[in-house]
Design an enzyme around this catalytic site. Structure first.
Site, PDB file in Angstrom:
ATOM      1  N   LYS A 112       0.825  -1.213   0.000  1.00  0.00           N
ATOM      2  CA  LYS A 112       0.000   0.000   0.000  1.00  0.00           C
ATOM      3  C   LYS A 112       0.856   1.257   0.000  1.00  0.00           C
ATOM      4  CE  LYS A 112      -4.373  -1.647   1.791  1.00  0.00           C
ATOM      5  NZ  LYS A 112      -5.481  -1.502   2.717  1.00  0.00           N
ATOM      6  N   LYS A 195      -5.887  -9.677  -6.455  1.00  0.00           N
ATOM      7  CA  LYS A 195      -7.065  -9.901  -5.619  1.00  0.00           C
ATOM      8  C   LYS A 195      -8.121  -8.837  -5.916  1.00  0.00           C
ATOM      9  CE  LYS A 195      -6.439  -7.182  -1.437  1.00  0.00           C
ATOM     10  NZ  LYS A 195      -6.758  -7.032  -0.045  1.00  0.00           N
ATOM     11  N   LYS A 198     -10.911  -2.805  -3.647  1.00  0.00           N
ATOM     12  CA  LYS A 198     -11.586  -1.553  -4.014  1.00  0.00           C
ATOM     13  C   LYS A 198     -10.623  -0.584  -4.681  1.00  0.00           C
ATOM     14  CE  LYS A 198     -11.275   0.208   0.647  1.00  0.00           C
ATOM     15  NZ  LYS A 198     -10.693  -1.048   1.161  1.00  0.00           N
TER      16      LYS A 198
END
Ligand code: AQP
Length: 332
Positions: A112, A195, A198
């Site tokens: 991230k 995966k 969002k």
């Protein structure tokens, strides 16, 4: 009864199919057999910038959606993380027990923060897994139902529980991850190597449960597969088709082998269309129930007030014992 605990972030207007199949579906079944604690983790959500009004609204929608998906406040404890201040309090103690290098090895943070860049990555995102450790240990949870992407964080929780127990005396239950293999990881419909998430590169790969049903059906119909034509389950050679089979199997309750036999001799289009139709029927009542809860904010508030009370009844004694073990002077 064994205890389970899990959480979900209120970071978008709707959960996606990965959240549902990887986690929420298990939550619903575990409330029948376990002492279950489930929360909407708003403290985690602010590790990335949130608009306050949107966060508040998304938190309500998340709770309504969990109820719509089948959580029953009579059978489980459902609450909002920030309503139980002990989470942040225990997290500080856990922060002080975690090595900097140890925290730096968390792959979700690495992924991230690489995406966001150093300047917009917060220290909160770095310590996010440690807050998660506190979330779990506060309730002395035996099992943690999550998707595969959370396995490393549950391992960290186990390490810290053991470290605390051996340094300060037996205090915490050492939890185990609960990750059913079949739905541990649901993949992006457009990029079956990634995966479902969002923050996916294209919204076409993401099925959000509250989205317009026709639009979702269309996404299933244009899912990426491969140039072969045989409908078979093979994660390596046929990741796109296997993902569609996993999703269909999970929502219909029909084993993958049965579906493969059912589609014998048929083309990919048959699988996509049938899945799109099945999904549309399946998700409609979830949307309907979610709307019912959203239309009754007073009932939602009541559920959350009761949930927070039940959660604090467990969390407060754990925090008090922890403070005592580390040597904090009790208030007079
Ligand atoms: N694709 C997935 N397959 C299976 N399980 C999944 N989970 C998330 N994606 C998948 C599981 O959903 C639960 C809630 O996760 P969260 O609230 O942490 O949501 P998230 O991980 O932030 O969701 P995203 O979409 O994956 O967010 P970004 O894009 O920010 O990374 C967890 O149990 C998780 O394992």
């Amino acid at each position: 009864r064994l205890r389970v605990l899990s959480g979900i972030q209120p970071t978008s207007g709707s959960f996606h199919l990965g959240n549902y199949l990887g986690a929420v579906r298990q939550w619903v079944s575990l409330q029948e057999t376990h002492d279950a604690f489930y929360m909407v983790v708003d403290l985690h959500a602010i590790t990335v910038a949130q608009d306050p009004a949107v966060l508040r609204e998304n938190t309500r929608v998340s709770v309504a959606q969990l109820l719509g998906a089948g959580l029953d406040p009579e059978r489980c404890t459902l609450f909002v993380q920030s309503h139980v201040p002990e989470h942040a309090q225990l997290a500080w103690v856990m922060n002080c027990l975690t090595g900097f290098g140890e925290a730096s090895r968390m792959t979700q943070f690495k992924d991230k923060s690489a995406k966001q860049g150093a300047d917009s990555t917060t220290v909160g995102l770095f310590t996010y897994p440690i807050l998660q450790v506190a979330d779990i240990l506060l309730y002395q949870a035996d099992q943690v139902p999550v998707g595969e992407d959370q396995r490393q964080h549950v391992e960290l929780t186990r390490d810290l529980a053991e470290r605390f127990n051996s340094r300060f005396g037996q205090t915490f239950t050492v939890p185990k991850p609960y990750i059913p293999k079949e739905t541990a990881k649901i993949f992006d419909l457009q990029d079956p190597a990634a995966k479902m998430s969002k923050s996916a590169s294209s919204p076409k790969g993401l099925i959000s449960l509250l989205d317009d049903i026709k639009a979702s059906a269309k996404k299933f119909k244009s899912a990426v597969t491969d140039t072969d034509t045989v409908i078979a389950y093979d994660e390596k050679a046929k990741p796109g088709v296997s993902n569609l089979l996993s999703i269909y199997s999970a929502i219909s309750g029909r084993p993958v082998e049965e579906l493969v036999a059912h589609f014998d001799g048929k083309m990919y289009g048959a699988l996509k269309t049938e899945l799109a139709d099945y999904y549309s029927e399946w998700v409609a009542p979830i949307q309907e129930r979610t709307r019912t809860y959203l239309d009754d904010p007073a009932e939602l508030d009541k559920v959350l007030a009761r949930g927070a009370e039940k959660a604090r009844a467990v969390a407060a004694p754990t925090l008090a014992e922890t403070y005592d073990r580390v040597g904090f002077l009790p208030p007079a």
